[in-house]
Write an enzyme that holds these catalytic residues in place. Structure first.
Site, PDB file in Angstrom:
ATOM      1  N   TRP A 152      -5.484  14.076   7.780  1.00  0.00           N
ATOM      2  CA  TRP A 152      -4.112  14.128   7.944  1.00  0.00           C
ATOM      3  C   TRP A 152      -3.379  15.684   7.358  1.00  0.00           C
ATOM      4  CZ3 TRP A 152      -2.978  14.957   2.839  1.00  0.00           C
ATOM      5  CH2 TRP A 152      -3.811  14.266   1.644  1.00  0.00           C
TER       6      TRP A 152
ATOM      7  N   HIS B  20     -11.573  10.544   9.540  1.00  0.00           N
ATOM      8  CA  HIS B  20     -11.439  10.559   7.848  1.00  0.00           C
ATOM      9  C   HIS B  20     -12.868  10.142   7.476  1.00  0.00           C
ATOM     10  CE1 HIS B  20     -10.353   9.657   4.076  1.00  0.00           C
ATOM     11  NE2 HIS B  20      -9.107   9.816   4.284  1.00  0.00           N
TER      12      HIS B  20
ATOM     13  N   GLU C  70      -7.385   7.006  11.941  1.00  0.00           N
ATOM     14  CA  GLU C  70      -8.286   7.678  11.122  1.00  0.00           C
ATOM     15  C   GLU C  70      -9.751   7.898  11.343  1.00  0.00           C
ATOM     16  OE1 GLU C  70      -7.401   5.692   7.499  1.00  0.00           O
ATOM     17  OE2 GLU C  70      -5.008   6.521   7.347  1.00  0.00           O
ATOM     18  N   GLN C  71     -10.125   7.882  12.389  1.00  0.00           N
ATOM     19  CA  GLN C  71     -11.329   8.062  12.859  1.00  0.00           C
ATOM     20  C   GLN C  71     -11.953   9.691  12.454  1.00  0.00           C
ATOM     21  OE1 GLN C  71     -11.666   8.959  17.684  1.00  0.00           O
ATOM     22  NE2 GLN C  71      -9.935   7.647  17.334  1.00  0.00           N
TER      23      GLN C  71
ATOM     24  N   GLU D  81      -7.968   5.030  -4.267  1.00  0.00           N
ATOM     25  CA  GLU D  81      -8.585   5.655  -3.268  1.00  0.00           C
ATOM     26  C   GLU D  81      -9.016   7.020  -3.561  1.00  0.00           C
ATOM     27  OE1 GLU D  81      -6.161   5.480   0.215  1.00  0.00           O
ATOM     28  OE2 GLU D  81      -5.682   3.355   0.023  1.00  0.00           O
TER      29      GLU D  81
ATOM     30  N   ASN E 209       0.896  -1.101   0.058  1.00  0.00           N
ATOM     31  CA  ASN E 209      -0.038  -0.195   0.075  1.00  0.00           C
ATOM     32  C   ASN E 209       0.663   1.170  -0.066  1.00  0.00           C
ATOM     33  OD1 ASN E 209      -2.914   1.139   0.537  1.00  0.00           O
ATOM     34  ND2 ASN E 209      -1.788   2.112   1.859  1.00  0.00           N
ATOM     35  N   GLU E 210       0.617   1.999  -1.041  1.00  0.00           N
ATOM     36  CA  GLU E 210       1.369   3.336  -1.042  1.00  0.00           C
ATOM     37  C   GLU E 210       2.895   3.379  -0.620  1.00  0.00           C
ATOM     38  OE1 GLU E 210      -0.839   6.419   1.056  1.00  0.00           O
ATOM     39  OE2 GLU E 210      -2.160   6.502  -0.937  1.00  0.00           O
TER      40      GLU E 210
END
Ligand code: GAL
Length: 634
Positions: free
Chosen positions: A323, A366, A363-364, A315, A143-144
């Site tokens: 972020w 997001h 990431e809550q 994505e 991933n990334e």
């Protein structure tokens, strides 16, 4: 090629009783793809060598039975705690010499051979389990790459690997000393084992040393990815994909792309505007809830090249991210606009990140397509709208753009290594050129630096290329359109040294850069007829005709009818004028676009995207803020 939508989903974040409802709702929204798995190593293999596939089997089954296609991610961006405990030296080391710690993600070192073996093992185990599963229709590897600045590591593993890489490249320390110019400051080596990774030096290390370390580090990303490609290929016929990032230049994406079937990228337009796109305060305010009008297009065009024509958005931002320095919500309509813009640029699929906002962990904050309480978030309806529109969508057949921009990763490392001016950066320069093309209403193809055929294009821009490749130089020699090369192009050799005779070395074009100036933001070089250079100005000599001069009478553009060298970094208005003039000379039609409106042509359809915060009128049609319009091309 059908256009499709999808979503990123984490079954492991939700009770199993919820999976079937989620899957049914995804299907009802009109989604085709669901990406899963990419961070779930600790559940796939809770203890070393003991796999637990039951939950993942059930997830794949549930999603597949609902009619969704699964993109299966390998979980190698999140090595579990037990693995780190077994090989603590797999942690990457930052430029200050500190190991990166467990407790988030991407804590591995690309050079670590033991970790590569583990990645090959988990990828093979997944391939054996799901490679022929009818519901698994694509794979994402890791991933990334480079997310959280993870390409470069100054670890023991990197040091060992770098020394071997250098020994293979140079064969003898003498050859290396000569190539790097190590006689300067008594830096000669007698053996490859004396050479360190280039961090913690008193002042800057030798740029040739840094460049080789950057090449070595990029090669490790390619090799790391290839290990998983090799594990999966024999086990599946589904396409292998990686999800690249925006404005990430630390490894050669074209080289990673050679081993994969599709290039995808993760598009967070509003996060990027706040976090990594230059712009005036006014621009940042105007596009606060839309993202920069050219940033998404640039990356679509770049990754279409990396994917050898095959592009996805893996994505897609659906609402506020967590972020960036500030995280505003998109204007209503943007989650639809971004998807259509991706399709117009050739994307086969656009997957929103993520299905439901997580109420826990990093990431809550997001957004997702659903709120944490499962109520629809605003982007869900927009995704459903796009899904409905796809059925009656206009033709999206790919076509060759009239203009091309050459973009090179190695040059980005070169100018990072030796910027010479505080604001000289490859992305920034290339993006300035790209933005000017887009403001002129042009669709653009991005080409790799080893391109050997420029003939489909009427105009080619080649800004900031460290060294022209042999194939590009050969292509330029017979090119019949107009190529604008520079600034800062072909002025170094591959050893990061100034070539003698000095460059650029353009076929049949007598022009030489004899002196280079970088300029602080307070200064500018004025041009005759208006316009100015900022940041950068090169003094040119030679017998080639002068097309544009500075007010002081120095050449600003020199060359023949086909190959021209640009001596500075034009500001936006000046770039617009230069591009307009070149397009006229090359008989390429341009457009006068209202501010914020952008165009992308496919073979038969013109798409218009209004990134502005107000409605605009185009050819008698009013396009609302965040609106998309398409019309048949004449
Ligand atoms: C991406 C990443 C995702 C998620 C997302 C949040 O960079 O691939 O896992 O973190 O950002 O915007």
């Amino acid at each position: 090629m059908p256009r499709t939508l999808g979503v990123c989903y984490y079954p492991e974040h939700w009770p199993q009783s919820q999976w079937a409802t989620d899957a049914a709702q995804m299907k009802a929204t009109g989604l085709t793809w669901v990406r899963i798995g990419e961070f779930a190593w600790s559940l796939m293999e809770p203890t070393p060598g003991t796999y637990d596939w039951d939950w993942l089997d059930r997830a794949v089954q549930t999603l597949g039975e609902a009619g969704l296609k699964v993109v299966m991610g390998t979980p190698t961006a999140t090595p579990p705690r037990w693995l780190v405990d077994r090989m603590p030296d797999m942690l990457a080391v930052d430029a200050s010499g500190r190991p990166r710690a467990f407790g988030s993600r991407r804590h591995y070192d690309f050079s670590h051979m033991g970790y590569r073996v583990e990645c090959s093992r988990i990828a093979r185990a997944m391939g054996e389990r799901y490679g022929r599963n009818p519901h698994v229709a694509a794979w994402q590897i890791d991933n990334e790459y480079d997310c959280h600045d993870t390409t470069l590591s100054y670890s023991d593993a990197a040091r060992t690997g770098f020394r071997n890489w250098l020994a293979q490249k140079y064969q003898s320390p003498e050859a290396l000393n000569l190539a790097w110019g190590n006689v300067f400051w008594s830096m000669q080596y007698e053996s490859f084992d004396q050479i360190d990774v280039p961090n913690l030096t008193v002042t800057e290390p030798n740029p040739a040393h840094v460049m080789d370390f950057r090449r070595y580090s990029s090669d490790q990303v390619v090799a790391f990815n290839r290990v998983q490609v090799d594990a999966l290929r024999p086990l599946t016929d589904a396409p292998l994909i990686h999800n690249y990032m925006g404005r990430t230049l630390t490894f050669d994406h074209y080289k990673v792309g050679e081993d994969l079937d599709i290039a995808s990228w993760d598009s967070y337009p509003i996060g990027f505007l706040s976090d990594r796109v230059e712009g005036t305060a006014k621009e940042k305010q105007t596009y606060l809830r839309q993202g920069h009008p050219d940033n998404q297009a640039f990356h679509h065009d770049l990754y279409r090249a990396v994917g050898k024509g095959r592009l996805w958005v893996m994505e897609q931002q659906p609402g506020p991210v967590n972020w960036a320095p500030y995280n505003p919500a998109p204007l209503p309509g943007m989650a639809r606009l971004w998807a259509w813009e991706a399709f117009a640029h050739g994307a086969e699929a656009v997957c929103y990140f993520r299905w439901r906002q997580a109420p826990f962990a990093q990431e809550q904050m997001h957004a997702g397509l659903l709120r944490p309480d499962s109520t629809p978030a605003p982007a869900l309806a927009e995704a459903a709208q796009v899904a409905g529109e796809i059925d009656d969508m206009p033709a999206l057949d790919a076509t060759t753009a009239p203009v091309a921009l050459i973009f090179d990763y190695e040059s980005a490392w070169a100018w990072d290594t030796q910027p010479q001016g505080a604001d000289f950066e490859m992305f920034r320069l290339a993006f300035a050129a790209y933005r000017a093309l887009r403001r002129a209403g042009l669709s653009v193809d991005i080409l790799p630096p080893d391109t050997s055929d420029l003939s489909p294009y009427g105009l080619v821009l080649a800004p900031g290329l460290m060294t022209l490749s042999d194939s590009l130089r050969a292509a330029l020699a017979t090119y019949e359109g107009i190529a604008l090369i520079g600034p800062r192009s072909d002025l170094k050799n591959r050893d990061m040294a100034i070539p003698l005779p000095m460059g650029p070395s353009l076929p049949d074009t007598d022009v030489t850069v004899v002196l280079t100036e970088s300029l602080p933001p307070s200064d500018k070089i004025k041009l005759q007829g208006g316009g100015r250079f900022r940041h950068w100005f090169e003094h040119l000599e030679g017998t080639a005709p002068v097309h544009l001069s500075t007010k002081g009478g120095q050449p600003a553009i020199m060359g023949g009818d086909n190959l021209r060298y640009l001596a500075g970094w034009p500001d936006d208005d000046t770039f617009d004028g230069i591009i307009g003039g070149l397009c006229d000379a090359a008989s390429i039609p341009t457009l006068q676009l209202p501010e914020g409106l952008r165009v992308r042509d496919t073979a038969t359809t013109r798409f218009l995207f209004n990134y502005g915060p107000k409605p605009v009128t185009w050819n008698g049609t009013t396009i609302p803020a965040a609106g998309v319009h398409w019309e048949a091309l004449p």
